[in-house]
Design a protein around this motif. Sequence first.
Motif, PDB file in Angstrom:
ATOM      1  N   GLU A  68     -99.186 -96.120 -13.415  1.00  0.00           N
ATOM      2  CA  GLU A  68     -99.502 -94.716 -13.692  1.00  0.00           C
ATOM      3  C   GLU A  68     -99.787 -93.952 -12.397  1.00  0.00           C
ATOM      4  O   GLU A  68     -99.401 -92.790 -12.263  1.00  0.00           O
ATOM      5  CB  GLU A  68    -100.712 -94.610 -14.632  1.00  0.00           C
ATOM      6  N   LEU A  69    -100.441 -94.588 -11.463  1.00  0.00           N
ATOM      7  CA  LEU A  69    -100.730 -93.948 -10.176  1.00  0.00           C
ATOM      8  C   LEU A  69     -99.443 -93.663  -9.410  1.00  0.00           C
ATOM      9  O   LEU A  69     -99.270 -92.574  -8.853  1.00  0.00           O
ATOM     10  CB  LEU A  69    -101.659 -94.832  -9.344  1.00  0.00           C
ATOM     11  N   GLN A  70     -98.519 -94.608  -9.412  1.00  0.00           N
ATOM     12  CA  GLN A  70     -97.235 -94.388  -8.746  1.00  0.00           C
ATOM     13  C   GLN A  70     -96.434 -93.290  -9.430  1.00  0.00           C
ATOM     14  O   GLN A  70     -95.785 -92.471  -8.766  1.00  0.00           O
ATOM     15  CB  GLN A  70     -96.429 -95.688  -8.714  1.00  0.00           C
ATOM     16  N   GLN A  73     -97.957 -89.956  -8.388  1.00  0.00           N
ATOM     17  CA  GLN A  73     -97.597 -89.624  -7.008  1.00  0.00           C
ATOM     18  C   GLN A  73     -96.144 -89.168  -6.916  1.00  0.00           C
ATOM     19  O   GLN A  73     -95.824 -88.242  -6.168  1.00  0.00           O
ATOM     20  CB  GLN A  73     -97.838 -90.824  -6.091  1.00  0.00           C
ATOM     21  N   ALA A  74     -95.255 -89.795  -7.672  1.00  0.00           N
ATOM     22  CA  ALA A  74     -93.846 -89.393  -7.670  1.00  0.00           C
ATOM     23  C   ALA A  74     -93.695 -87.998  -8.263  1.00  0.00           C
ATOM     24  O   ALA A  74     -92.927 -87.171  -7.744  1.00  0.00           O
ATOM     25  CB  ALA A  74     -93.012 -90.399  -8.463  1.00  0.00           C
ATOM     26  N   LYS A  75     -94.438 -87.687  -9.327  1.00  0.00           N
ATOM     27  CA  LYS A  75     -94.379 -86.358  -9.930  1.00  0.00           C
ATOM     28  C   LYS A  75     -94.897 -85.307  -8.951  1.00  0.00           C
ATOM     29  O   LYS A  75     -94.318 -84.232  -8.828  1.00  0.00           O
ATOM     30  CB  LYS A  75     -95.206 -86.325 -11.212  1.00  0.00           C
ATOM     31  N   GLU A  76     -95.970 -85.626  -8.252  1.00  0.00           N
ATOM     32  CA  GLU A  76     -96.526 -84.691  -7.266  1.00  0.00           C
ATOM     33  C   GLU A  76     -95.533 -84.435  -6.137  1.00  0.00           C
ATOM     34  O   GLU A  76     -95.377 -83.299  -5.673  1.00  0.00           O
ATOM     35  CB  GLU A  76     -97.827 -85.254  -6.705  1.00  0.00           C
ATOM     36  N   ARG A  78     -92.234 -84.625  -6.388  1.00  0.00           N
ATOM     37  CA  ARG A  78     -91.173 -83.782  -6.942  1.00  0.00           C
ATOM     38  C   ARG A  78     -91.620 -82.333  -7.028  1.00  0.00           C
ATOM     39  O   ARG A  78     -90.859 -81.420  -6.728  1.00  0.00           O
ATOM     40  CB  ARG A  78     -90.765 -84.282  -8.334  1.00  0.00           C
ATOM     41  N   ASP A  79     -92.871 -82.104  -7.454  1.00  0.00           N
ATOM     42  CA  ASP A  79     -93.383 -80.732  -7.558  1.00  0.00           C
ATOM     43  C   ASP A  79     -93.456 -80.062  -6.197  1.00  0.00           C
ATOM     44  O   ASP A  79     -93.128 -78.886  -6.064  1.00  0.00           O
ATOM     45  CB  ASP A  79     -94.764 -80.720  -8.219  1.00  0.00           C
ATOM     46  N   LYS A  80     -93.856 -80.811  -5.176  1.00  0.00           N
ATOM     47  CA  LYS A  80     -93.907 -80.249  -3.824  1.00  0.00           C
ATOM     48  C   LYS A  80     -92.508 -79.903  -3.335  1.00  0.00           C
ATOM     49  O   LYS A  80     -92.302 -78.876  -2.700  1.00  0.00           O
ATOM     50  CB  LYS A  80     -94.571 -81.230  -2.849  1.00  0.00           C
ATOM     51  N   ALA A  81     -91.559 -80.767  -3.621  1.00  0.00           N
ATOM     52  CA  ALA A  81     -90.177 -80.508  -3.197  1.00  0.00           C
ATOM     53  C   ALA A  81     -89.621 -79.274  -3.905  1.00  0.00           C
ATOM     54  O   ALA A  81     -88.951 -78.445  -3.287  1.00  0.00           O
ATOM     55  CB  ALA A  81     -89.302 -81.723  -3.489  1.00  0.00           C
ATOM     56  N   ARG A  82     -89.922 -79.139  -5.198  1.00  0.00           N
ATOM     57  CA  ARG A  82     -89.444 -77.967  -5.939  1.00  0.00           C
ATOM     58  C   ARG A  82     -90.087 -76.691  -5.410  1.00  0.00           C
ATOM     59  O   ARG A  82     -89.427 -75.669  -5.289  1.00  0.00           O
ATOM     60  CB  ARG A  82     -89.748 -78.125  -7.422  1.00  0.00           C
ATOM     61  N   SER A  83     -91.388 -76.737  -5.129  1.00  0.00           N
ATOM     62  CA  SER A  83     -92.051 -75.528  -4.629  1.00  0.00           C
ATOM     63  C   SER A  83     -91.537 -75.177  -3.235  1.00  0.00           C
ATOM     64  O   SER A  83     -91.434 -73.999  -2.895  1.00  0.00           O
ATOM     65  CB  SER A  83     -93.564 -75.713  -4.610  1.00  0.00           C
ATOM     66  N   GLY A  84     -91.189 -76.173  -2.438  1.00  0.00           N
ATOM     67  CA  GLY A  84     -90.601 -75.915  -1.127  1.00  0.00           C
ATOM     68  C   GLY A  84     -89.237 -75.274  -1.240  1.00  0.00           C
ATOM     69  O   GLY A  84     -88.887 -74.372  -0.480  1.00  0.00           O
ATOM     70  N   GLN A  85     -88.450 -75.722  -2.220  1.00  0.00           N
ATOM     71  CA  GLN A  85     -87.133 -75.123  -2.451  1.00  0.00           C
ATOM     72  C   GLN A  85     -87.272 -73.695  -2.957  1.00  0.00           C
ATOM     73  O   GLN A  85     -86.532 -72.811  -2.556  1.00  0.00           O
ATOM     74  CB  GLN A  85     -86.344 -75.958  -3.458  1.00  0.00           C
TER      75      GLN A  85
END
Length: 162
Positions: A68-70, A73-76, A78-85
Amino acid sequence: MATFAQDLWESIFTPGTTPTLLVATNVTFACLQLVLLLLLVATYSIHFIILSCLCGGLWWSINWFAFELQAAQAKEARDKARSGQRAAAQASDDSETEVETTFVAKGKPAPGSTEVEVAEEAGNLKLRAEPSSGSKSSGSKSSASTEDEWEKISQSENEKDK
């Protein structure tokens, strides 16, 4: 083997779970289950069955938590990458479009507005009256201290008592 031990030692001081730490945890629980099985065969005691169930439950919960922790972290990431885009797309769109000005009611900022609105005063401030030329203070607006105010109150109370 020396590399694994070094990686294990370093993973202890790394926040979160690492693959080396998970491997060491799983190997340790497998060895504990084996020892409990051997003790069960040697003694035929129900205590080792209960201990084995508790060990299995703890082993499963640790692996579930790490999974669940991994996933979080993977979702976070992805969210950072989307917000950067989105930020990059918005920056390129801003340079090509005109700015639209909108007016809204006082106290409510416009959606997407970058303008700063000046806040109104929360309360009315009253300035003290300037002391007369015969008083103790020098005449500035803030020169009257709290002690001077208390002296005035105590003098008026003394006059009332007389």
